[in-house]
Design a protein around this motif. Structure first.
Motif, PDB file in Angstrom:
ATOM      1  N   SER A   1      94.720  25.906  79.923  1.00  0.00           N
ATOM      2  CA  SER A   1      95.280  24.922  78.988  1.00  0.00           C
ATOM      3  C   SER A   1      94.423  23.659  78.958  1.00  0.00           C
ATOM      4  O   SER A   1      93.889  23.221  79.971  1.00  0.00           O
ATOM      5  CB  SER A   1      96.712  24.561  79.398  1.00  0.00           C
ATOM      6  N   GLN A   2      94.287  23.086  77.767  1.00  0.00           N
ATOM      7  CA  GLN A   2      93.573  21.833  77.545  1.00  0.00           C
ATOM      8  C   GLN A   2      94.453  20.980  76.637  1.00  0.00           C
ATOM      9  O   GLN A   2      94.826  21.415  75.557  1.00  0.00           O
ATOM     10  CB  GLN A   2      92.221  22.099  76.884  1.00  0.00           C
ATOM     11  N   VAL A   3      94.806  19.776  77.096  1.00  0.00           N
ATOM     12  CA  VAL A   3      95.777  18.992  76.357  1.00  0.00           C
ATOM     13  C   VAL A   3      95.351  17.529  76.311  1.00  0.00           C
ATOM     14  O   VAL A   3      94.747  17.006  77.246  1.00  0.00           O
ATOM     15  CB  VAL A   3      97.185  19.120  76.998  1.00  0.00           C
ATOM     16  N   ARG A   4      95.667  16.862  75.195  1.00  0.00           N
ATOM     17  CA  ARG A   4      95.394  15.437  75.056  1.00  0.00           C
ATOM     18  C   ARG A   4      96.266  14.892  73.931  1.00  0.00           C
ATOM     19  O   ARG A   4      96.916  15.659  73.195  1.00  0.00           O
ATOM     20  CB  ARG A   4      93.916  15.183  74.733  1.00  0.00           C
ATOM     21  N   LEU A   5      96.281  13.582  73.793  1.00  0.00           N
ATOM     22  CA  LEU A   5      96.890  12.915  72.649  1.00  0.00           C
ATOM     23  C   LEU A   5      95.775  12.357  71.789  1.00  0.00           C
ATOM     24  O   LEU A   5      94.852  11.711  72.310  1.00  0.00           O
ATOM     25  CB  LEU A   5      97.813  11.778  73.110  1.00  0.00           C
ATOM     26  N   ASN A   6      95.829  12.588  70.484  1.00  0.00           N
ATOM     27  CA  ASN A   6      94.773  12.078  69.617  1.00  0.00           C
ATOM     28  C   ASN A   6      95.113  10.671  69.126  1.00  0.00           C
ATOM     29  O   ASN A   6      96.144  10.091  69.477  1.00  0.00           O
ATOM     30  CB  ASN A   6      94.488  13.047  68.462  1.00  0.00           C
ATOM     31  N   SER A   7      94.245  10.110  68.299  1.00  0.00           N
ATOM     32  CA  SER A   7      94.406   8.728  67.843  1.00  0.00           C
ATOM     33  C   SER A   7      95.630   8.532  66.969  1.00  0.00           C
ATOM     34  O   SER A   7      96.095   7.405  66.770  1.00  0.00           O
ATOM     35  CB  SER A   7      93.149   8.292  67.081  1.00  0.00           C
ATOM     36  N   GLN A   8      96.171   9.630  66.433  1.00  0.00           N
ATOM     37  CA  GLN A   8      97.362   9.558  65.586  1.00  0.00           C
ATOM     38  C   GLN A   8      98.642   9.748  66.389  1.00  0.00           C
ATOM     39  O   GLN A   8      99.736   9.755  65.827  1.00  0.00           O
ATOM     40  CB  GLN A   8      97.278  10.628  64.491  1.00  0.00           C
ATOM     41  N   GLY A   9      98.507   9.935  67.697  1.00  0.00           N
ATOM     42  CA  GLY A   9      99.667  10.138  68.540  1.00  0.00           C
ATOM     43  C   GLY A   9     100.174  11.559  68.581  1.00  0.00           C
ATOM     44  O   GLY A   9     101.252  11.834  69.124  1.00  0.00           O
ATOM     45  N   LEU A  10      99.403  12.483  68.012  1.00  0.00           N
ATOM     46  CA  LEU A  10      99.782  13.895  68.048  1.00  0.00           C
ATOM     47  C   LEU A  10      99.304  14.525  69.346  1.00  0.00           C
ATOM     48  O   LEU A  10      98.260  14.162  69.893  1.00  0.00           O
ATOM     49  CB  LEU A  10      99.165  14.647  66.866  1.00  0.00           C
ATOM     50  N   GLY A  11     100.054  15.496  69.824  1.00  0.00           N
ATOM     51  CA  GLY A  11      99.606  16.275  70.957  1.00  0.00           C
ATOM     52  C   GLY A  11      98.664  17.365  70.479  1.00  0.00           C
ATOM     53  O   GLY A  11      98.910  18.014  69.452  1.00  0.00           O
ATOM     54  N   VAL A  12      97.564  17.545  71.168  1.00  0.00           N
ATOM     55  CA  VAL A  12      96.599  18.602  70.847  1.00  0.00           C
ATOM     56  C   VAL A  12      96.533  19.518  72.061  1.00  0.00           C
ATOM     57  O   VAL A  12      96.162  19.089  73.152  1.00  0.00           O
ATOM     58  CB  VAL A  12      95.209  18.020  70.532  1.00  0.00           C
ATOM     59  N   LEU A  13      96.934  20.761  71.875  1.00  0.00           N
ATOM     60  CA  LEU A  13      97.033  21.708  72.984  1.00  0.00           C
ATOM     61  C   LEU A  13      96.292  22.992  72.653  1.00  0.00           C
ATOM     62  O   LEU A  13      96.611  23.656  71.674  1.00  0.00           O
ATOM     63  CB  LEU A  13      98.506  22.007  73.281  1.00  0.00           C
ATOM     64  N   PHE A  14      95.291  23.298  73.470  1.00  0.00           N
ATOM     65  CA  PHE A  14      94.563  24.566  73.379  1.00  0.00           C
ATOM     66  C   PHE A  14      94.907  25.385  74.619  1.00  0.00           C
ATOM     67  O   PHE A  14      95.093  24.826  75.703  1.00  0.00           O
ATOM     68  CB  PHE A  14      93.050  24.344  73.365  1.00  0.00           C
ATOM     69  N   TYR A  15      94.965  26.698  74.468  1.00  0.00           N
ATOM     70  CA  TYR A  15      95.155  27.557  75.639  1.00  0.00           C
ATOM     71  C   TYR A  15      94.747  28.986  75.297  1.00  0.00           C
ATOM     72  O   TYR A  15      94.525  29.336  74.137  1.00  0.00           O
ATOM     73  CB  TYR A  15      96.600  27.511  76.130  1.00  0.00           C
ATOM     74  N   CYS A  16      94.638  29.799  76.336  1.00  0.00           N
ATOM     75  CA  CYS A  16      94.238  31.193  76.178  1.00  0.00           C
ATOM     76  C   CYS A  16      95.400  32.118  76.521  1.00  0.00           C
ATOM     77  O   CYS A  16      96.216  31.807  77.400  1.00  0.00           O
ATOM     78  CB  CYS A  16      93.057  31.512  77.087  1.00  0.00           C
ATOM     79  N   VAL A  17      95.464  33.238  75.827  1.00  0.00           N
ATOM     80  CA  VAL A  17      96.494  34.238  76.053  1.00  0.00           C
ATOM     81  C   VAL A  17      95.825  35.583  76.333  1.00  0.00           C
ATOM     82  O   VAL A  17      94.968  36.031  75.570  1.00  0.00           O
ATOM     83  CB  VAL A  17      97.435  34.357  74.831  1.00  0.00           C
ATOM     84  N   ASP A  18      96.221  36.202  77.429  1.00  0.00           N
ATOM     85  CA  ASP A  18      95.704  37.507  77.845  1.00  0.00           C
ATOM     86  C   ASP A  18      96.770  38.560  77.552  1.00  0.00           C
ATOM     87  O   ASP A  18      97.853  38.544  78.139  1.00  0.00           O
ATOM     88  CB  ASP A  18      95.385  37.461  79.348  1.00  0.00           C
ATOM     89  N   GLU A  19      96.455  39.472  76.624  1.00  0.00           N
ATOM     90  CA  GLU A  19      97.407  40.505  76.212  1.00  0.00           C
ATOM     91  C   GLU A  19      97.085  41.869  76.812  1.00  0.00           C
ATOM     92  O   GLU A  19      97.575  42.896  76.321  1.00  0.00           O
ATOM     93  CB  GLU A  19      97.425  40.611  74.686  1.00  0.00           C
ATOM     94  N   ASN A  20      96.280  41.903  77.865  1.00  0.00           N
ATOM     95  CA  ASN A  20      95.886  43.168  78.477  1.00  0.00           C
ATOM     96  C   ASN A  20      97.064  44.068  78.812  1.00  0.00           C
ATOM     97  O   ASN A  20      96.971  45.294  78.697  1.00  0.00           O
ATOM     98  CB  ASN A  20      95.079  42.895  79.748  1.00  0.00           C
ATOM     99  N   LYS A  21      98.144  43.443  79.275  1.00  0.00           N
ATOM    100  CA  LYS A  21      99.300  44.228  79.729  1.00  0.00           C
ATOM    101  C   LYS A  21     100.519  44.038  78.831  1.00  0.00           C
ATOM    102  O   LYS A  21     101.650  44.267  79.253  1.00  0.00           O
ATOM    103  CB  LYS A  21      99.638  43.860  81.171  1.00  0.00           C
TER     104      LYS A  21
END
Length: 217
Positions: A147-167
């Motif tokens: 997960s990678q998270v921050r607040l941008n200049s507009q006050g929005l949350g920006v959240l990136f993450y990875c999902v593993d669907e192997n199983k």
């Protein structure tokens, strides 16, 4: 841009194209690609047993009914900044809610609307309805990490993450046929989301982009 394609490409051959294209979030937000690793890639979605979400900040949160047959594990889902942790917490619940609604075959579940709004809510409805139409559910395990998270200049949350669907697998409700991700398709997706805080203090997901193969193990 693609959104939330579990092993559906193999299990739902008739509707795979729909789920790969019609489930794009729309509502792209340029700010979501700023300062987070992997954002320059082209445009493109705790172990979970049945339980209610914890009340956070005095907000009564809906129960998300994930069964023991489908678990979602969130690795390293913590941040020392309380504001960023709040974004992580509600981003997690949005992902859990969408998957629970697939299993419950309920596109209009209250918990989906509680954690999604605008284009993200419309996208979630489309994705869930695709499973309902073909009478498919989900089973197995999903691992969520990096997960990678921050607040941008507009006050929005920006959240990136990875999902593993192997199983993770689709399971037809009538035939009980279980199908996983095809061998020629990467089981890893990167999710790129933006969230907006409501007056009640809930970080609702407002846009979602995904790219399959953008994450490693």
């Amino acid at each position: 841009m693609n959104r939330r394609v579990l092993p559906v490409a193999a299990a739902l051959t008739a509707s795979a194209a729909l789920l790969l294209t019609a489930c794009g979030s729309g509502g792209d937000d340029d700010s979501s690609s700023d300062k987070i690793k992997g954002a320059d890639v082209g445009d493109t979605e705790a172990s979970a047993s049945p339980s209610s979400s914890a009340s956070s900040g005095g907000v009564k949160r809906p129960e998300i009914p994930l069964p023991s047959t489908f678990t979602m594990t969130f690795e390293g889902w913590t941040n020392s900044d309380p504001k960023l942790q709040a974004v992580l917490d509600d981003g997690k619940e949005a992902l859990r809610a969408d998957h629970a609604a697939v299993i419950e075959a309920d596109p209009d579940a209250d918990y989906v609307a509680f954690y999604n709004e605008g284009a993200a809510l419309e996208s979630a409805h489309t994705w869930i309805k695709g499973f309902v139409k073909t009478d498919d559910s989900l089973t197995g395990k999903v691992r969520v990490f990096d997960s990678q998270v921050r607040l941008n200049s507009q006050g929005l949350g920006v959240l990136f993450y990875c999902v593993d669907e192997n199983k993770a697998y689709t399971k037809n409700r009538k035939t009980n046929k279980v199908v996983g991700t095809p061998d020629n398709v990467s089981p890893f997706l990167q999710y790129r989301t933006t969230l907006e805080k409501t007056s009640q203090g809930v970080w609702k997901t407002r846009s979602v982009q995904t790219e399959r193969g953008a994450c490693g193990q």
